[in-house]
Scaffold this motif. Structure first.
Motif, mmCIF file in Angstrom:
data_model
loop_
_atom_site.group_PDB
_atom_site.id
_atom_site.type_symbol
_atom_site.label_atom_id
_atom_site.label_comp_id
_atom_site.label_asym_id
_atom_site.label_seq_id
_atom_site.Cartn_x
_atom_site.Cartn_y
_atom_site.Cartn_z
ATOM 1 N N THR A 1 10.781 7.810 4.481
ATOM 2 C CA THR A 1 9.441 7.820 3.900
ATOM 3 C C THR A 1 9.560 8.024 2.391
ATOM 4 O O THR A 1 10.443 8.728 1.922
ATOM 5 C CB THR A 1 8.587 8.968 4.486
ATOM 6 N N VAL A 2 8.660 7.367 1.669
ATOM 7 C CA VAL A 2 8.635 7.555 0.215
ATOM 8 C C VAL A 2 7.305 8.213 -0.130
ATOM 9 O O VAL A 2 6.240 7.735 0.292
ATOM 10 C CB VAL A 2 8.736 6.191 -0.513
ATOM 11 N N LEU A 3 7.365 9.313 -0.872
ATOM 12 C CA LEU A 3 6.147 10.041 -1.231
ATOM 13 C C LEU A 3 5.710 9.601 -2.628
ATOM 14 O O LEU A 3 6.436 9.778 -3.602
ATOM 15 C CB LEU A 3 6.445 11.549 -1.227
ATOM 16 N N THR A 4 4.527 8.956 -2.707
ATOM 17 C CA THR A 4 3.993 8.580 -4.024
ATOM 18 C C THR A 4 2.547 9.029 -4.089
ATOM 19 O O THR A 4 1.740 8.627 -3.246
ATOM 20 C CB THR A 4 4.025 7.048 -4.240
ATOM 21 N N ASP A 5 2.211 9.841 -5.074
ATOM 22 C CA ASP A 5 0.830 10.300 -5.262
ATOM 23 C C ASP A 5 0.210 10.832 -3.973
ATOM 24 O O ASP A 5 -0.881 10.420 -3.588
ATOM 25 C CB ASP A 5 -0.035 9.132 -5.764
ATOM 26 N N ALA A 6 0.918 11.707 -3.287
ATOM 27 C CA ALA A 6 0.452 12.340 -2.050
ATOM 28 C C ALA A 6 0.327 11.375 -0.867
ATOM 29 O O ALA A 6 -0.166 11.746 0.187
ATOM 30 C CB ALA A 6 -0.871 13.073 -2.264
ATOM 31 N N GLN A 7 0.765 10.128 -1.055
ATOM 32 C CA GLN A 7 0.754 9.193 0.077
ATOM 33 C C GLN A 7 2.185 8.993 0.563
ATOM 34 O O GLN A 7 3.121 8.952 -0.243
ATOM 35 C CB GLN A 7 0.267 7.814 -0.364
ATOM 36 N N LEU A 8 2.326 8.831 1.873
ATOM 37 C CA LEU A 8 3.649 8.513 2.422
ATOM 38 C C LEU A 8 3.706 7.017 2.690
ATOM 39 O O LEU A 8 2.790 6.464 3.319
ATOM 40 C CB LEU A 8 3.858 9.251 3.737
ATOM 41 N N ARG A 9 4.740 6.359 2.218
ATOM 42 C CA ARG A 9 4.922 4.929 2.484
ATOM 43 C C ARG A 9 6.144 4.745 3.353
ATOM 44 O O ARG A 9 7.204 5.301 3.068
ATOM 45 C CB ARG A 9 5.165 4.160 1.182
ATOM 46 N N ILE A 10 5.980 3.953 4.367
ATOM 47 C CA ILE A 10 7.077 3.729 5.304
ATOM 48 C C ILE A 10 7.183 2.231 5.550
ATOM 49 O O ILE A 10 6.172 1.556 5.754
ATOM 50 C CB ILE A 10 6.791 4.445 6.651
ATOM 51 N N GLU A 11 8.387 1.718 5.504
ATOM 52 C CA GLU A 11 8.591 0.312 5.855
ATOM 53 C C GLU A 11 9.261 0.261 7.209
ATOM 54 O O GLU A 11 10.236 0.988 7.432
ATOM 55 C CB GLU A 11 9.550 -0.351 4.878
ATOM 56 N N CYS A 12 8.755 -0.569 8.086
ATOM 57 C CA CYS A 12 9.437 -0.707 9.373
ATOM 58 C C CYS A 12 9.033 -2.011 10.047
ATOM 59 O O CYS A 12 8.017 -2.614 9.700
ATOM 60 C CB CYS A 12 9.133 0.475 10.282
ATOM 61 N N GLU A 13 9.866 -2.427 11.005
ATOM 62 C CA GLU A 13 9.529 -3.574 11.839
ATOM 63 C C GLU A 13 8.527 -3.087 12.896
ATOM 64 O O GLU A 13 8.462 -1.899 13.184
ATOM 65 C CB GLU A 13 10.794 -4.114 12.534
ATOM 66 N N ARG A 14 7.776 -3.981 13.471
ATOM 67 C CA ARG A 14 6.827 -3.657 14.548
ATOM 68 C C ARG A 14 5.948 -2.461 14.172
ATOM 69 O O ARG A 14 5.878 -1.447 14.889
ATOM 70 C CB ARG A 14 7.580 -3.401 15.868
ATOM 71 N N GLY A 15 5.312 -2.591 13.003
ATOM 72 C CA GLY A 15 4.506 -1.505 12.450
ATOM 73 C C GLY A 15 3.388 -1.050 13.374
ATOM 74 O O GLY A 15 3.053 0.135 13.412
ATOM 75 N N HIS A 16 2.804 -1.992 14.129
ATOM 76 C CA HIS A 16 1.684 -1.618 15.009
ATOM 77 C C HIS A 16 2.131 -0.583 16.049
ATOM 78 O O HIS A 16 1.384 0.325 16.391
ATOM 79 C CB HIS A 16 1.089 -2.853 15.679
ATOM 80 N N GLU A 17 3.382 -0.716 16.515
ATOM 81 C CA GLU A 17 3.871 0.257 17.511
ATOM 82 C C GLU A 17 4.148 1.593 16.832
ATOM 83 O O GLU A 17 3.871 2.663 17.380
ATOM 84 C CB GLU A 17 5.150 -0.264 18.173
ATOM 85 N N PHE A 18 4.696 1.509 15.616
ATOM 86 C CA PHE A 18 5.001 2.749 14.890
ATOM 87 C C PHE A 18 3.717 3.529 14.609
ATOM 88 O O PHE A 18 3.671 4.752 14.771
ATOM 89 C CB PHE A 18 5.742 2.426 13.588
#
Ligand code: ADP
Length: 323
Positions: free
Chosen positions: A271-288
């Motif tokens: 996870t990357v924390l930017t301005d209090a938001q967490l950003r996550i890159e992943c495949e099959r995002g809907h399941e995640f």
């Protein structure tokens, strides 16, 4: 998960300059006293394409624009435009350029046609040739019916189109535009993009524009992304976004600093924390999304999920939000 180092080397890999590369920028740097505004920039642009220089405030766009438009000298590195060296052949290069600056370059009290006529005279155009060129350009930019009106009564979008027509009067090979869409509403921005696309296709002219707007950059054929004077990415928008990865999830929480590591541990994603938001890159995002909300129902306030944007490319490469 894409490794940032690898992504960086892929996204900034310069295309080999070809016979079609009409602008070649190589190892260009510029410093204002101690401040490094441009740091070893290299890229090339060909006719028929719209190239966007995208970057947040202070990234070096204006400095690069001023050098390309011959307002500032090349002090380190080289720039060739149609094979001519910008350091030594400024006069010849000026004839090849049509430039649209951010600040209005039209006389608001004069009519559209008067503005174009005066500008044509400055370039030595007159008589039938000038009349013909003016009517051709007004037609092309959809302002023929406003030719006799004072510029001050036109909307911002129309004024910008007249400015571009003016810059094209002397039939330049390269059109440089500094933040051409600033101050325009969304509809006028889209329209301007369409006109520029038409121009690049039909006149085989090279269009290079600076912008700090992600939407504008999306509409370009290729984009160079600047950050703190460095070219951090270079390529077609879709190509850059594909290299970021599958889906992008943005999570908001009252305590993102604690939630980030907890998500890392449970799901093995980074996870990357930017301005209090967490950003996550992943495949099959809907399941995640389904699984992460089930795992942390109290901690998560909102979740957004989508395909990567150019902003995600920027965040990935710099660790900062594009603001
Ligand atoms: P942008 O157009 O992307 O906002 P600029 O090219 O204007 O970026 O600025 C790049 C960097 O150079 C910034 O850090 C800015 O503060 C600095 N800078 C720009 N112009 C000058 C100047 N005339 N003197 C000193 N520093 C400058």
């Amino acid at each position: 998960m894409v490794d940032t180092e690898v992504l960086h080397s892929i996204t900034t890999k310069s295309r080999e300059p070809t016979a079609d590369s009409q602008i070649q920028v190589k190892n260009l740097s510029h410093a204002y006293q101690q401040r490094q505004a441009l740091d070893n920039i290299s890229f090339d642009v060909s006719c028929g394409e719209i190239f966007g220089l995208l970057g947040p405030n202070g990234s070096g766009k204006t400095t690069l624009f001023r050098i390309l438009s011959t307002l500032m000298p090349v002090t380190a590195g080289t720039v060739h435009i149609f094979g001519r060296d910008l350091a030594t052949e400024v006069k010849a290069i000026r004839n090849l350029l049509g430039v649209v600056f951010q600040h209005p370059g039209l006389d608001a009290k004069l009519t559209v046609i008067e503005n174009l006529r005066h500008h044509g005279h400055l370039y030595g155009l007159a008589g039938k040739t000038l009349r013909h060129r003016i009517s051709e350009l007004l037609e092309r930019f959809g302002v023929s019916d406003r030719a006799a009106e004072r510029v001050e009564v036109l909307s911002g979008g129309l004024q910008r189109r007249v400015e571009i027509a003016k810059a094209l009067l002397h039939s330049p090979r390269v059109l440089l535009l500094d933040e051409p869409t600033s101050g325009l509403d969304v509809a006028a921005r889209r329209q301007l993009s369409d006109y520029l696309g038409m121009l690049a296709r039909t006149e085989n002219i090279l269009v290079l524009m600076t912008t700090h707007l992600l939407d504008d950059a999306e509409a370009c054929n290729r984009v160079g992304i600047l950050d703190e004077g460095k070219l951090v990415a270079l390529g077609e928008p879709d190509e850059l976004k594909t290299q970021v990865g599958g889906d992008v999830i943005i999570i908001e929480s009252v305590d993102s600093g604690t939630l980030g590591p907890a998500i890392n541990e449970k799901f093995g994603v980074s996870t990357v924390l930017t301005d209090a938001q967490l950003r996550i890159e992943c495949e099959r995002g809907h399941e995640f999304v389904r699984d992460v909300v089930a795992a942390f129902p109290e901690e998560i306030q909102s979740v957004r999920f989508g395909k990567p944007t150019l902003e995600d490319v920027f965040v990935k490469l710099t660790g900062n939000l594009f603001t």
